[in-house]
Design a protein around this motif. Structure first.
Motif, short mmCIF file in Angstrom:
data_model
loop_
_atom_site.label_atom_id
_atom_site.label_comp_id
_atom_site.label_asym_id
_atom_site.label_seq_id
_atom_site.Cartn_x
_atom_site.Cartn_y
_atom_site.Cartn_z
N LYS A 195 1.50 5.45 -0.43
CA LYS A 195 0.81 7.27 -0.41
C LYS A 195 1.99 8.31 -0.77
O LYS A 195 2.94 8.03 0.03
CB LYS A 195 0.22 7.51 0.93
CG LYS A 195 -0.52 8.87 0.64
CD LYS A 195 -1.14 9.62 1.85
CE LYS A 195 -2.35 8.31 2.75
NZ LYS A 195 -3.29 8.49 2.73
N TRP A 208 0.86 -1.45 0.29
CA TRP A 208 -0.05 0.10 0.07
C TRP A 208 0.98 1.29 -0.31
O TRP A 208 1.68 1.43 0.51
CB TRP A 208 -0.92 0.45 1.35
CG TRP A 208 -1.50 -1.33 1.61
CD1 TRP A 208 -1.63 -2.58 2.31
CD2 TRP A 208 -2.90 -1.18 0.81
NE1 TRP A 208 -2.18 -3.23 1.78
CE2 TRP A 208 -2.91 -2.92 1.68
CE3 TRP A 208 -3.64 -0.61 0.16
CZ2 TRP A 208 -5.10 -3.14 1.49
CZ3 TRP A 208 -4.73 -1.42 -0.23
CH2 TRP A 208 -5.82 -2.31 0.49
N THR A 265 -9.97 2.59 4.53
CA THR A 265 -9.83 4.20 3.42
C THR A 265 -11.31 4.98 4.11
O THR A 265 -11.85 4.71 4.46
CB THR A 265 -10.23 3.17 2.11
OG1 THR A 265 -12.14 3.35 2.22
CG2 THR A 265 -9.29 2.00 1.81
N ASN A 313 -8.32 7.88 0.08
CA ASN A 313 -7.38 7.80 0.86
C ASN A 313 -7.17 6.82 1.32
O ASN A 313 -8.05 6.54 2.08
CB ASN A 313 -7.78 9.35 1.70
CG ASN A 313 -7.05 9.88 2.33
OD1 ASN A 313 -6.00 9.17 2.61
ND2 ASN A 313 -7.42 11.07 3.48
N LEU A 314 -6.14 6.20 1.30
CA LEU A 314 -5.92 4.73 3.04
C LEU A 314 -4.77 5.68 4.07
O LEU A 314 -4.53 6.88 3.76
CB LEU A 314 -4.73 4.64 1.58
CG LEU A 314 -4.80 3.65 1.09
CD1 LEU A 314 -3.01 3.47 -0.41
CD2 LEU A 314 -5.92 2.19 1.43
N ASN A 318 -3.01 8.23 -4.02
CA ASN A 318 -3.30 6.33 -3.06
C ASN A 318 -3.10 5.83 -4.21
O ASN A 318 -3.72 5.34 -5.15
CB ASN A 318 -4.29 6.12 -2.29
CG ASN A 318 -4.60 7.76 -1.31
OD1 ASN A 318 -4.24 7.43 -0.06
ND2 ASN A 318 -5.13 8.63 -1.85
#
Length: 330
Positions: free
Chosen positions: A32, A30, A67, A54-55, A38
Protein backbone atom coordinates in the motif's frame (compact mmCIF):
# COMPACT_ATOMS: atom_id res chain seq x y z
CA UNK A 1 14.24 2.65 0.51
CA UNK A 2 16.40 4.69 -1.88
CA UNK A 3 15.54 8.32 -2.63
CA UNK A 4 12.04 7.65 -1.36
CA UNK A 5 11.52 4.58 -3.58
CA UNK A 6 11.39 0.86 -2.85
CA UNK A 7 14.68 -0.96 -3.43
CA UNK A 8 14.79 -4.78 -3.73
CA UNK A 9 18.16 -6.37 -4.50
CA UNK A 10 19.44 -3.15 -6.11
CA UNK A 11 16.34 -2.84 -8.31
CA UNK A 12 14.28 0.32 -7.76
CA UNK A 13 10.47 0.22 -7.93
CA UNK A 14 8.45 3.38 -8.45
CA UNK A 15 6.40 3.32 -5.23
CA UNK A 16 6.77 4.54 -1.68
CA UNK A 17 5.33 1.85 0.63
CA UNK A 18 3.46 2.71 3.80
CA UNK A 19 2.38 -0.93 4.37
CA UNK A 20 4.08 -4.07 3.08
CA UNK A 21 3.19 -7.75 3.38
CA UNK A 22 5.21 -10.67 2.01
CA UNK A 23 3.40 -13.90 1.14
CA UNK A 24 4.31 -17.04 3.08
CA UNK A 25 5.92 -18.53 -0.02
CA UNK A 26 7.84 -15.28 -0.65
CA UNK A 27 6.36 -15.02 -4.14
CA UNK A 28 4.17 -11.92 -3.86
CA UNK A 29 4.92 -8.65 -2.11
CA UNK A 30 1.73 -6.69 -1.35
CA UNK A 31 2.15 -2.92 -1.05
CA UNK A 32 0.00 0.00 0.00
CA UNK A 33 1.67 3.17 -1.23
CA UNK A 34 2.09 6.35 0.83
CA UNK A 35 -0.46 7.90 -1.56
CA UNK A 36 -2.81 5.02 -0.57
CA UNK A 37 -2.52 3.40 -3.97
CA UNK A 38 -2.22 -0.40 -4.07
CA UNK A 39 0.32 -2.67 -5.77
CA UNK A 40 1.80 -6.13 -5.77
CA UNK A 41 5.21 -7.27 -6.98
CA UNK A 42 5.67 -10.72 -8.42
CA UNK A 43 9.17 -11.42 -7.11
CA UNK A 44 9.81 -13.97 -9.86
CA UNK A 45 9.10 -11.62 -12.74
CA UNK A 46 10.13 -8.54 -10.70
CA UNK A 47 7.19 -6.60 -12.11
CA UNK A 48 5.30 -3.91 -10.21
CA UNK A 49 1.54 -4.27 -10.75
CA UNK A 50 -0.94 -1.56 -9.77
CA UNK A 51 -4.40 -2.78 -8.75
CA UNK A 52 -7.70 -0.91 -8.71
CA UNK A 53 -8.91 -2.31 -5.39
CA UNK A 54 -8.02 -1.41 -1.82
CA UNK A 55 -5.82 -3.98 -0.06
CA UNK A 56 -6.52 -4.95 3.53
CA UNK A 57 -3.03 -5.68 4.86
CA UNK A 58 -3.93 -6.09 8.53
CA UNK A 59 -4.42 -9.83 8.14
CA UNK A 60 -2.87 -12.60 10.19
CA UNK A 61 -2.27 -14.87 7.21
CA UNK A 62 0.01 -13.78 4.37
CA UNK A 63 -1.26 -16.06 1.60
CA UNK A 64 -4.73 -14.51 1.46
CA UNK A 65 -5.39 -10.81 1.06
CA UNK A 66 -8.70 -9.12 1.72
CA UNK A 67 -9.67 -6.53 -0.91
CA UNK A 68 -12.33 -3.83 -1.02
CA UNK A 69 -13.84 -2.41 -4.20
CA UNK A 70 -17.18 -0.59 -4.60
CA UNK A 71 -18.41 -1.98 -1.30
CA UNK A 72 -17.65 -5.58 -2.30
CA UNK A 73 -15.12 -7.60 -0.33
CA UNK A 74 -13.06 -10.30 -1.97
CA UNK A 75 -10.35 -12.65 -0.86
CA UNK A 76 -7.38 -13.12 -3.17
CA UNK A 77 -4.93 -16.00 -2.90
CA UNK A 78 -1.28 -15.14 -3.48
CA UNK A 79 -1.11 -18.36 -5.48
CA UNK A 80 -4.09 -17.51 -7.70
CA UNK A 81 -4.37 -13.78 -8.30
CA UNK A 82 -6.71 -14.15 -11.27
CA UNK A 83 -9.61 -15.85 -9.46
CA UNK A 84 -10.64 -13.88 -6.36
CA UNK A 85 -13.44 -15.29 -4.22
CA UNK A 86 -16.26 -12.79 -3.55
CA UNK A 87 -17.15 -12.83 0.14
CA UNK A 88 -20.79 -13.05 1.09
CA UNK A 89 -20.09 -11.98 4.69
CA UNK A 90 -22.83 -9.94 6.34
CA UNK A 91 -20.42 -7.40 7.88
CA UNK A 92 -17.50 -5.34 6.62
CA UNK A 93 -14.39 -7.03 7.98
CA UNK A 94 -11.66 -5.03 9.69
CA UNK A 95 -9.25 -7.88 10.31
CA UNK A 96 -9.37 -11.63 9.85
CA UNK A 97 -7.59 -14.96 10.02
CA UNK A 98 -7.71 -18.14 7.97
CA UNK A 99 -8.55 -21.39 9.80
CA UNK A 100 -8.91 -24.52 7.64
CA UNK A 101 -11.52 -23.52 5.03
CA UNK A 102 -12.87 -20.64 7.11
CA UNK A 103 -12.13 -16.95 6.91
CA UNK A 104 -13.05 -15.51 10.32
CA UNK A 105 -13.08 -11.76 10.81
CA UNK A 106 -14.59 -8.97 12.85
CA UNK A 107 -16.17 -5.59 12.16
CA UNK A 108 -16.04 -2.16 13.79
CA UNK A 109 -19.44 -2.92 15.31
CA UNK A 110 -18.10 -5.96 17.26
CA UNK A 111 -19.56 -8.65 15.02
CA UNK A 112 -17.55 -11.82 14.44
CA UNK A 113 -18.42 -13.80 11.33
CA UNK A 114 -17.19 -16.89 9.51
CA UNK A 115 -17.12 -17.25 5.72
CA UNK A 116 -16.09 -20.24 3.65
CA UNK A 117 -12.96 -19.04 1.87
CA UNK A 118 -13.40 -21.59 -0.94
CA UNK A 119 -16.96 -20.65 -1.92
CA UNK A 120 -17.32 -17.25 -0.24
CA UNK A 121 -20.57 -18.38 1.43
CA UNK A 122 -21.54 -16.96 4.84
CA UNK A 123 -21.49 -19.55 7.68
CA UNK A 124 -22.27 -17.87 11.02
CA UNK A 125 -22.21 -14.56 12.86
CA UNK A 126 -21.84 -13.65 16.56
CA UNK A 127 -22.57 -10.23 18.06
CA UNK A 128 -20.15 -9.20 20.85
CA UNK A 129 -21.42 -5.65 21.26
CA UNK A 130 -22.90 -4.26 24.48
CA UNK A 131 -20.05 -5.23 26.78
CA UNK A 132 -18.64 -2.45 28.95
CA UNK A 133 -15.58 -1.71 31.06
CA UNK A 134 -14.52 1.18 33.26
CA UNK A 135 -11.78 3.78 32.85
CA UNK A 136 -11.69 6.18 35.80
CA UNK A 137 -15.25 5.12 36.70
CA UNK A 138 -16.56 5.96 33.22
CA UNK A 139 -18.16 3.21 31.12
CA UNK A 140 -16.49 2.43 27.80
CA UNK A 141 -17.61 0.14 25.00
CA UNK A 142 -15.51 -3.05 25.00
CA UNK A 143 -14.51 -3.19 21.35
CA UNK A 144 -12.62 -6.12 19.84
CA UNK A 145 -8.87 -5.56 20.03
CA UNK A 146 -7.70 -8.72 18.29
CA UNK A 147 -8.43 -12.28 17.26
CA UNK A 148 -5.65 -14.17 19.04
CA UNK A 149 -6.06 -17.38 17.06
CA UNK A 150 -7.67 -20.83 17.18
CA UNK A 151 -6.93 -23.75 19.49
CA UNK A 152 -8.96 -27.01 19.23
CA UNK A 153 -11.98 -25.20 17.71
CA UNK A 154 -11.71 -22.40 20.30
CA UNK A 155 -11.61 -19.04 18.53
CA UNK A 156 -9.95 -16.71 21.06
CA UNK A 157 -11.08 -13.09 20.90
CA UNK A 158 -9.62 -10.32 23.08
CA UNK A 159 -11.74 -7.27 23.94
CA UNK A 160 -10.84 -3.97 25.60
CA UNK A 161 -11.25 -4.20 29.34
CA UNK A 162 -9.21 -7.42 29.43
CA UNK A 163 -12.08 -9.68 28.39
CA UNK A 164 -11.31 -13.03 26.78
CA UNK A 165 -14.07 -14.74 24.80
CA UNK A 166 -13.88 -18.28 23.40
CA UNK A 167 -16.13 -18.98 20.40
CA UNK A 168 -16.86 -22.34 18.76
CA UNK A 169 -15.43 -22.13 15.23
CA UNK A 170 -18.06 -24.62 13.99
CA UNK A 171 -21.17 -22.57 14.74
CA UNK A 172 -20.24 -19.27 16.44
CA UNK A 173 -21.52 -20.29 19.90
CA UNK A 174 -19.80 -18.56 22.82
CA UNK A 175 -18.08 -21.32 24.82
CA UNK A 176 -17.00 -19.11 27.71
CA UNK A 177 -16.25 -15.52 28.61
CA UNK A 178 -13.80 -14.54 31.35
CA UNK A 179 -11.96 -11.54 32.77
CA UNK A 180 -8.62 -13.27 33.46
CA UNK A 181 -7.00 -10.20 35.04
CA UNK A 182 -10.03 -8.97 36.97
CA UNK A 183 -8.98 -7.31 40.20
CA UNK A 184 -5.34 -7.04 39.19
CA UNK A 185 -4.07 -3.53 39.92
CA UNK A 186 -0.69 -2.05 39.36
CA UNK A 187 1.70 -1.19 42.15
CA UNK A 188 0.12 2.19 42.81
CA UNK A 189 -3.53 1.18 42.84
CA UNK A 190 -4.45 1.93 39.22
CA UNK A 191 -6.44 -0.69 37.33
CA UNK A 192 -4.45 -2.25 34.50
CA UNK A 193 -6.84 -2.11 31.56
CA UNK A 194 -4.30 -1.78 28.75
CA UNK A 195 -2.90 -5.31 28.48
CA UNK A 196 -1.38 -6.05 25.10
CA UNK A 197 1.10 -8.33 23.36
CA UNK A 198 -0.80 -11.48 24.20
CA UNK A 199 0.40 -14.57 22.37
CA UNK A 200 -1.43 -17.84 21.67
CA UNK A 201 0.91 -20.82 21.92
CA UNK A 202 -0.55 -23.54 19.71
CA UNK A 203 1.52 -26.40 21.20
CA UNK A 204 0.36 -25.99 24.81
CA UNK A 205 -3.03 -24.31 24.43
CA UNK A 206 -1.97 -21.33 26.51
CA UNK A 207 -2.18 -17.59 26.09
CA UNK A 208 0.95 -15.95 27.45
CA UNK A 209 1.71 -12.33 28.31
CA UNK A 210 4.75 -10.37 29.48
CA UNK A 211 3.41 -6.92 30.36
CA UNK A 212 4.00 -4.23 32.95
CA UNK A 213 5.67 -6.08 35.87
CA UNK A 214 4.32 -9.61 35.36
CA UNK A 215 4.45 -12.76 33.24
CA UNK A 216 1.10 -14.60 32.94
CA UNK A 217 -0.20 -17.80 31.38
CA UNK A 218 -3.88 -18.55 30.66
CA UNK A 219 -4.93 -22.15 30.00
CA UNK A 220 -7.51 -22.07 27.22
CA UNK A 221 -9.32 -25.30 28.07
CA UNK A 222 -9.43 -24.96 31.88
CA UNK A 223 -9.68 -21.13 31.92
CA UNK A 224 -7.10 -21.09 34.70
CA UNK A 225 -4.87 -18.02 35.04
CA UNK A 226 -1.41 -18.26 36.57
CA UNK A 227 0.98 -15.47 37.48
CA UNK A 228 4.26 -17.27 36.77
CA UNK A 229 6.58 -14.39 37.52
CA UNK A 230 6.39 -11.01 39.23
CA UNK A 231 9.16 -8.44 38.89
CA UNK A 232 7.62 -6.14 41.52
CA UNK A 233 9.58 -5.77 44.74
CA UNK A 234 8.05 -2.49 45.86
CA UNK A 235 10.31 -0.14 43.98
CA UNK A 236 8.63 0.44 40.61
CA UNK A 237 8.21 3.75 38.86
CA UNK A 238 4.58 3.26 37.87
CA UNK A 239 1.53 5.39 37.25
CA UNK A 240 0.91 7.93 39.97
CA UNK A 241 4.41 7.63 41.43
CA UNK A 242 6.05 10.98 42.13
CA UNK A 243 9.32 11.66 40.32
CA UNK A 244 11.11 12.63 43.57
CA UNK A 245 11.43 9.05 44.80
CA UNK A 246 13.85 8.61 47.73
CA UNK A 247 15.82 6.01 45.74
CA UNK A 248 16.09 5.04 42.07
CA UNK A 249 13.52 2.44 40.89
CA UNK A 250 14.82 -1.10 40.51
CA UNK A 251 11.77 -2.94 39.11
CA UNK A 252 11.71 -3.23 35.34
CA UNK A 253 8.44 -2.47 33.53
CA UNK A 254 7.87 -4.30 30.24
CA UNK A 255 6.45 -2.19 27.41
CA UNK A 256 6.48 -4.40 24.29
CA UNK A 257 7.36 -8.02 23.55
CA UNK A 258 7.99 -10.49 20.73
CA UNK A 259 7.20 -14.14 21.56
CA UNK A 260 8.92 -17.34 20.48
CA UNK A 261 8.65 -20.90 21.83
CA UNK A 262 11.41 -20.50 24.41
CA UNK A 263 12.11 -16.79 24.74
CA UNK A 264 10.38 -13.42 24.87
CA UNK A 265 12.34 -10.49 23.44
CA UNK A 266 11.27 -7.26 25.10
CA UNK A 267 11.80 -3.53 25.50
CA UNK A 268 11.08 -1.75 28.77
CA UNK A 269 12.54 0.47 31.43
CA UNK A 270 12.98 1.24 35.10
CA UNK A 271 11.29 4.64 34.73
CA UNK A 272 8.80 6.11 32.27
CA UNK A 273 11.62 5.97 29.71
CA UNK A 274 11.89 2.88 27.50
CA UNK A 275 15.60 2.26 27.02
CA UNK A 276 16.16 -1.41 27.94
CA UNK A 277 16.22 -4.38 25.57
CA UNK A 278 16.34 -7.93 26.90
CA UNK A 279 15.53 -11.63 26.66
CA UNK A 280 13.09 -13.37 29.03
CA UNK A 281 13.43 -17.15 29.36
CA UNK A 282 9.99 -18.80 29.30
CA UNK A 283 11.28 -22.01 30.89
CA UNK A 284 13.11 -20.51 33.89
CA UNK A 285 10.98 -17.33 34.16
CA UNK A 286 14.16 -15.29 34.39
CA UNK A 287 15.77 -12.58 32.29
CA UNK A 288 18.76 -14.19 30.55
CA UNK A 289 20.16 -10.94 29.18
CA UNK A 290 19.37 -7.25 29.16
CA UNK A 291 21.12 -4.06 28.15
CA UNK A 292 20.40 -0.40 28.84
CA UNK A 293 21.07 2.09 26.06
CA UNK A 294 21.68 5.78 26.72
CA UNK A 295 19.25 7.19 24.17
CA UNK A 296 19.46 10.70 25.61
CA UNK A 297 22.73 11.26 23.79
CA UNK A 298 20.76 11.83 20.58
CA UNK A 299 17.45 13.19 21.87
CA UNK A 300 16.27 14.20 25.35
CA UNK A 301 12.91 12.55 24.68
CA UNK A 302 14.13 9.52 22.72
CA UNK A 303 12.71 6.06 23.57
CA UNK A 304 12.62 2.58 22.14
CA UNK A 305 9.34 2.31 20.23
CA UNK A 306 9.32 -1.05 18.41
CA UNK A 307 11.04 -4.44 18.63
CA UNK A 308 11.28 -7.29 16.13
CA UNK A 309 13.17 -10.60 16.13
CA UNK A 310 14.46 -12.48 13.06
CA UNK A 311 17.51 -14.44 11.94
CA UNK A 312 18.81 -14.69 15.53
CA UNK A 313 18.96 -10.92 15.79
CA UNK A 314 16.92 -8.41 17.80
CA UNK A 315 15.96 -5.25 15.92
CA UNK A 316 14.87 -2.24 17.99
CA UNK A 317 13.70 1.06 16.53
CA UNK A 318 13.82 4.23 18.61
CA UNK A 319 11.70 7.37 18.29
CA UNK A 320 14.60 9.28 16.70
CA UNK A 321 14.54 6.84 13.77
CA UNK A 322 17.65 4.87 14.72
CA UNK A 323 17.68 1.08 14.32
CA UNK A 324 19.62 -0.86 16.99
CA UNK A 325 20.62 -4.44 16.10
CA UNK A 326 21.65 -6.99 18.76
CA UNK A 327 22.96 -10.51 18.23
CA UNK A 328 24.08 -13.23 20.60
CA UNK A 329 27.82 -13.46 21.18
CA UNK A 330 29.49 -16.77 20.41
Amino acid sequence: MKNGKLLINEEVFNCTPSLILLSNHEVILWIKDAKWENYYIDLKSKKLNKVSYNLGLNSITRDYILTFENGIQKIISANNLLEPVILKATVSLQSYLIFNDKLIGYSKTNFICSTNRITGEFEWETNLSGRKYLIKNEEQEAYIIAILGVYESHLLVWLAGDRLISIDTNNGTILYEILPFEGLVDVNGFQLWDFRDLFLEQETGKIIMLNKLFYYEIDILTQQVQQCKSFYTGNAYGLGRLPNMPEPPTDITFKQAVYTNYFIYFIGGYTFATNIVGVFNRKTYNIDWQESINLLETDNFNNFKDIQYANNKIYVLDTAGNLHVFEKEE
